[in-house]
Design a protein around this motif. Structure first.
Motif, PDB file in Angstrom:
ATOM      1  N   ARG A 129     -14.317  77.848   0.843  1.00 56.47           N
ATOM      2  CA  ARG A 129     -13.923  79.201   1.236  1.00 56.47           C
ATOM      3  C   ARG A 129     -13.238  79.992   0.119  1.00 56.47           C
ATOM      4  N   ARG A 152     -22.612  86.305   2.065  1.00 54.11           N
ATOM      5  CA  ARG A 152     -22.824  86.103   3.501  1.00 54.11           C
ATOM      6  C   ARG A 152     -22.231  84.760   3.900  1.00 54.11           C
ATOM      7  N   THR A 153     -21.506  84.773   5.006  1.00 52.46           N
ATOM      8  CA  THR A 153     -20.806  83.571   5.449  1.00 52.46           C
ATOM      9  C   THR A 153     -21.706  82.725   6.348  1.00 52.46           C
ATOM     10  N   PRO A 154     -21.366  81.461   6.536  1.00 58.34           N
ATOM     11  CA  PRO A 154     -22.183  80.614   7.424  1.00 58.34           C
ATOM     12  C   PRO A 154     -22.155  81.146   8.863  1.00 58.34           C
ATOM     13  N   THR A 155     -23.197  80.889   9.567  1.00 59.54           N
ATOM     14  CA  THR A 155     -23.283  81.329  10.965  1.00 59.54           C
ATOM     15  C   THR A 155     -23.319  80.107  11.883  1.00 59.54           C
ATOM     16  N   ARG A 197     -30.638  87.466  14.033  1.00 56.74           N
ATOM     17  CA  ARG A 197     -29.680  86.413  13.652  1.00 56.74           C
ATOM     18  C   ARG A 197     -30.302  85.518  12.584  1.00 56.74           C
ATOM     19  N   ARG A 198     -29.514  85.227  11.579  1.00 54.74           N
ATOM     20  CA  ARG A 198     -30.011  84.336  10.528  1.00 54.74           C
ATOM     21  C   ARG A 198     -29.149  83.081  10.499  1.00 54.74           C
ATOM     22  N   PRO A 240     -17.660  95.158   6.099  1.00 55.91           N
ATOM     23  CA  PRO A 240     -19.121  95.012   6.065  1.00 55.91           C
ATOM     24  C   PRO A 240     -19.859  96.002   6.961  1.00 55.91           C
ATOM     25  N   ARG A 251     -27.323  80.246   8.703  1.00 54.22           N
ATOM     26  CA  ARG A 251     -26.786  79.927   7.378  1.00 54.22           C
ATOM     27  C   ARG A 251     -25.738  78.842   7.542  1.00 54.22           C
TER      28      ARG A 251
END
Lengths: 468, 586
Positions: free
Chosen positions: A290, A302-305, A422-423, A192, A425
């Motif tokens: 996953r 986009r993966t969870p944060t 930062r987002r 990425p 998610r």
């Protein structure tokens, strides 16, 4: 609004089962692909009609034979323009329906092949929404250039549709996207961080395309379209190498042109960010299985944060503030660098190139003449007028180059700021700017499978995903 | 069909199609490389046949051979194109079959991931975003380096402007200029091209100077000299080979040509000392043309364009040299069908070399007017002229925003557009065997020759303007070989026997005539208010014309016969005698 019924995922219990359950439709679909391919090749052979273009072969220079008068080819029928427009509207509508509502990867794939056949091989890559950016730019800067409404519509319609449904144009309407979708046989995942950095190139390419169109220099996008040569079955050796390289690259890197070069992709990405009904990975709610984590070959998932520790949070805020302060500096620096680039940029302009070559010939710095300088000599026009025009263009390139540099500075600064924000998610979600709505991830989602298994009749009647 | 069979079939199809595509691609590449090496358009046999035809223009067998070979070459060319077109289709089909089959195979073999086997990564984005920021910064750095590299590598090649000498070549260009050699020759070669009009007018680039009017741009020319006593003679230099052509001057160089039956040469003299800077032989056909003794083998005057000098000889050999004597290009126009010998001089106009090539008879005219690109000798345009052989050299005149070349030969005075050779207008009024060149002054073209009339023509017509644009006509003192001389007030005609007739330029009335009682072939020239006349005997007169008569200012001797015309420069002029080139000046 009808909600999908939650179904436990059988695949989570064992991989073998999943394969078994999925095998039949998969194989049927593979057989389908061969059928579609054969149909497509038949269509291609039919489309290989004899080109009406005249051969350029020098006439004998000693004979008294009267050469026939040069015949200008008839103007193309406007019917095709309207047919193209109708096709675009229908394809955009269908692609949006298939991606967002029906969630049919198969449908998108078939539509992509149809678009490739029509807009690519039949219409030979022209008219093209990507190239239309240049026409619109030229019309904005050159009052004598009349912009055909069809061309304007070809740029506007994908943008408008993207505003509502995301990049469904890229999914199944764009012939360039369809080619790359076809050849993506073994797509590897680009890290990425590298993906983000390479993504800058598309912005630079967009800027250059606009710059050269605005100055009336060249339609860069058309000139270096890697696939149009295949559509027209005609290209130079250099472009053939370039195009084949892109095809081979496309086997291992998903949609390299779309992700790292496509100027329209940049615009569509902007519009897609605020799209009303963008495609979602799960049709209903993400169960965080996953399975889709590695599904997207385009790096658009986009993966969870998680919540940042306070120290990291403070550091992040300081970094963000610093980058915001740095942004105007980058813009000014970019302007200066762009202004310095005026001479190499102007070198692409045919008038400047002619003037330079002419001067070199006149002062004995080069031997021989070119077709362009011969033609100029035949006009009897004074050299000074040519030099004056070239100098004026050089001045224009100073300003245009500066603005281009400022734009690149803004893009770099903006990208750094974007990567510093930062987002939050909680689910696996598509990156709205990067996701091309191709539907590859649907197959990986157990919720999708459950919907198919338990309510096949409802397939395609799934509720419109909620706005995220 | 069993799924595994489908998979196998897809794999085999993809393999076969892939191999097929590679083979087709290799064949196409081979064909392309072969074409690069052997282009049918550059056939040596074809070029050799064309050269042979130039030597023997009437050889019908050669023409037929060329036609046959031409047809073969075209067939080969289109066969290759067809091969490429078919190859492209096959390649595309191969790629597509491979792609679809491979896609099917990949889909049939698709496997689901097993994420349970991997430890979950908490907040993956937080891990790669710092690296992405650095990568973006590195990419920006790369772009900056690229921009700096490009901006320092590419410099404009435009000429520098007065206000900003760095725009254009700048200091780098200046440092690359070679050091000036003898007589500043390298500087001349680096000069602007085509030269600006004032520079062209100051030089004496063709027969009778810029425009072919025989009018000097300088007035400080000596009116008396004595070759035997050395008075006002700067130098005189023997010319190796004979020739009836006149000197051409560009800055510090004087050019002449000379030829006999076996040799053709071009000479460059140092304008200051008379030293021959270089002599260059001109190759040509082995056949010797038949010429009159009075004409000789080197009657046409050479021409210069500021970068090169051009010469043509009686056998149709045309050659170009740069000012340092390096051959630029040469051509063989074929021996002209001209019983007296070719004598029309060359002209330069901006980037063009104009070659009048009148030949043939009235019944069977073969005349042509060529415009060559002076840099490489390529034909820019050529026209067939409906006139027989003649000896008059055309002139270039401005008209209605475009420049015209005006020719004179039996029976037409024809003006052509210099841009493409299109005929603009014509006037009937020249006799057979036209030898006197026309001139232009105060908006009128003047043409005359013994056997017809002097015509004053307005050059703004279209088509046959014989009835509409001839302003006036004169019948007295018509010349045989001496060109017409005119200015705003007077028109002068000098006939074979030495009678100088003066016309009123406005009304066309004969004002006076003066008899110099000598034979004349040299054309009269105008320097300020003085007319210079050179007799065949070598006697020279300088006269001052007035409406009332002709006042003799000077009478001088060249010391040897002279049939050529002088070339005037600042404070001096150059004249070719029978054996010497003279520079007369204080």
């Amino acid at each position: 609004m009808k909600r999908l019924r939650r179904v436990p995922c059988p695949r989570l219990r064992g991989h073998g089962k999943c394969r078994k359950r999925r095998s039949l439709p998969t194989r049927a679909w593979a057989g389908h692909r061969i059928g579609v391919g054969i149909l497509f090749i038949v269509f291609l052979c039919i489309s290989c009609r004899i080109s009406p273009a005249a051969e350029r072969f020098p006439p004998p220079d000693f004979t008294d034979h009267q050469l026939p008068a040069t015949q200008a080819p008839a103007a193309p029928s406007p019917v095709y323009e309207y047919a193209d427009l109708a096709f675009l509207i229908a394809a955009l509508g269908l692609a949006s329906y298939l991606a967002v509502r029906r969630r049919s990867r198969r449908g998108l794939f078939v539509l992509g092949i149809v678009s490739l056949a029509w807009l690519g091989f039949w219409r030979e890559g022209c008219i093209c929404p990507i190239g239309a950016i240049q026409n619109v730019t030229l019309a904005a800067f050159n009052s004598t250039y009349v912009l055909p409404l069809t061309v304007a519509a070809f740029l506007a319609l994908p943008l408008i549709v993207t505003l509502f449904f995301g990049r469904t144009f890229c999914a199944a309407v764009c012939p360039l996207g369809a080619v790359q979708e076809l050849v993506a046989l073994k797509p590897l995942r680009v890290p990425p961080w590298l993906d983000q950095a390479l993504g800058l190139l598309a912005y630079v390419y967009l800027g250059l395309a606009v710059l050269f169109s605005a100055t009336g220099t060249a339609f860069l996008i058309c000139r270096y379209d890697p696939f149009v040569g295949f559509f027209r079955r005609s290209m130079g050796a250099d472009m053939l190498v370039f195009s084949l390289s892109f095809l081979v690259l496309g086997i291992f890197i998903g949609r390299p042109y779309c992700r790292y070069l496509c100027p329209l992709g940049v615009l569509l990405g902007w519009f897609s960010r605020i799209s009303q009904w963008h495609v979602k990975i799960p049709p209903d709610r993400c169960i965080q299985c996953r399975l889709c984590e590695e599904a997207c070959p385009y790096g658009a998932i986009r993966t969870p944060t998680t919540v940042q520790p306070p120290a990291d949070h403070r550091r992040g805020r300081r970094r963000l503030a610093l980058l915001i302060v740095l942004l105007p500096i980058l813009i000014v620096l970019g302007f200066g660098l762009g202004w310095m680039l005026r001479q190499p940029l102007a070198r692409l302009n045919p008038t400047v190139r002619l003037a330079e070559r002419f001067y070199q010939e006149q002062t004995g710095r080069v031997q021989g003449t070119t077709g362009a300088t011969d033609a100029f000599r035949n006009t009897g026009r004074p050299a000074d007028a040519l030099y004056a025009e070239a100098r004026s263009l050089l001045g224009s390139f100073g300003l245009a180059g500066g603005l281009f540099g400022a734009y690149v500075g803004l893009v770099v600064g903006g990208k750094l700021i974007y990567l510093s924000v930062r987002r939050r998610r909680t689910d696996y979600q598509p990156d709205r700017a990067a996701c091309v709505s191709c539907g590859r991830c649907f197959w990986y989602c157990p919720a999708e499978q459950a919907l198919w298994k338990n309510n096949p009749a409802a397939c395609g009647l799934a509720t419109m995903p909620e706005k995220t | 069909m069993h799924p595994s069979d489908k998979y196998r079939m897809a794999c085999w199809t993809a393999t076969v199609a892939g191999v097929f595509a590679i083979v087709v691609c290799a064949l196409l590449a081979y064909d392309y490389s072969r074409r690069l090496v052997k282009d049918p358009l550059d056939s040596q046999a074809y070029a050799a046949l064309k050269n042979a035809l130039a030597q023997q223009p009437a050889n019908e067998t050669l023409k037929e051979q060329i036609r046959t070979l031409d047809l073969q070459l075209r067939r080969e060319y289109f066969r290759q194109r067809a091969f490429t077109a078919v190859g492209a289709i096959l390649l595309l089909a191969g790629i597509l079959i491979f792609t679809f089959a491979a896609k099917a195979a990949v889909t049939l073999h698709r496997k689901l991931p097993q994420p349970q086997l991997l430890p979950p990564v908490a907040d993956a984005e937080a891990r790669w975003t710092p690296r992405a920021r650095w990568a973006v910064a590195a990419m920006a750095g790369l772009l900056i380096a690229l921009a700096l590299g490009l901006s320092f590598t590419f410099r404009s090649q435009l000429p520098p402007t007065e206000g900003n000498p760095l725009v254009g070549g700048g200091s780098r260009r200046r440092s690359e200029e070679p050091a000036s050699t003898v007589g500043g020759r390298s500087r001349l070669l680096q000069a602007e091209f085509p030269p600006a009009d004032p520079e062209y007018a100051r030089a004496w680039p063709r027969f009778r100077g810029a425009g072919g009017r025989g009018v000097s741009a300088y007035e400080n020319i000596p009116t008396d000299w004595d070759v035997l006593a050395g008075k006002n003679v700067r130098w005189k230099t023997p010319v190796p080979l004979p020739g009836n052509n006149s000197p051409v001057v560009w800055k510090d160089r004087v050019f002449l040509s000379g030829a006999d039956k076996n040799r053709r040469e071009v000479y460059c003299f140092d304008a200051a000392t008379g030293k021959i800077l270089w002599t260059r032989p001109v190759p040509g056909p082995s056949r010797v043309p038949g010429v009159m003794e009075d004409t000789g083998y080197a009657a046409p005057t050479v021409a210069a364009d500021g970068r090169r000098v051009f010469a043509i000889f009686a056998d149709g050999a045309l050659a170009a040299f740069d000012f340092d004597g390096r051959p630029a290009w040469s051509k063989d126009l074929g021996i002209p069908d001209n019983m007296y010998g070719h004598a029309q001089s060359l002209l330069t106009y901006r980037h063009l070399l104009l070659v009048p090539f009148d030949q043939g008879t009235a019944e069977q005219p073969k005349s042509k007017l060529y415009a060559f690109n002076s840099a490489d000798g390529k034909i820019v345009w050529q026209v067939n002229r409906p006139v027989p052989n003649s000896w008059a050299t055309p002139i270039v005149i401005p008209s209605d925003g475009c420049d015209l070349i005006v020719t004179a030969a039996f029976p037409w005075i024809i003006a052509y557009d210099l841009r493409d050779g299109t005929e603009v207008w014509r006037v009937k009024g020249m006799p057979p065997d036209t030898g006197a060149s026309p001139t232009f002054a105060a908006g009128k073209v003047y043409a005359a020759n013994d056997g017809t009339e002097l015509s004053a023509i307005r050059p703004d017509g279209r088509g046959d303007v014989t009835a509409t644009h001839v302003v006036w006509k004169g019948e007295d003192g018509l010349p045989d070989t001496c060109s017409v001389l005119a200015d705003r007030r007077f028109v002068f005609l000098l006939d074979l026997t030495g009678a100088l007739t003066c016309y009123d330029a406005e009304k066309g009335e004969v004002l006076w005539y003066e008899d110099f009682e000598d034979g004349f072939s040299s054309s009269p020239s105008l320097v300020g208010n003085h007319v210079y006349l050179f007799a065949k005997s070598g006697k020279c007169w300088v006269v001052e014309p007035t409406p009332e008569g002709c006042k003799r200012i000077g009478e001088n001797q060249l010391g040897e016969p002279c049939v050529t015309s002088p070339a005037f420069q600042d404070g001096r002029f150059y004249i070719r005698g029978q054996t010497h080139l003279f520079c007369i000046g204080k």
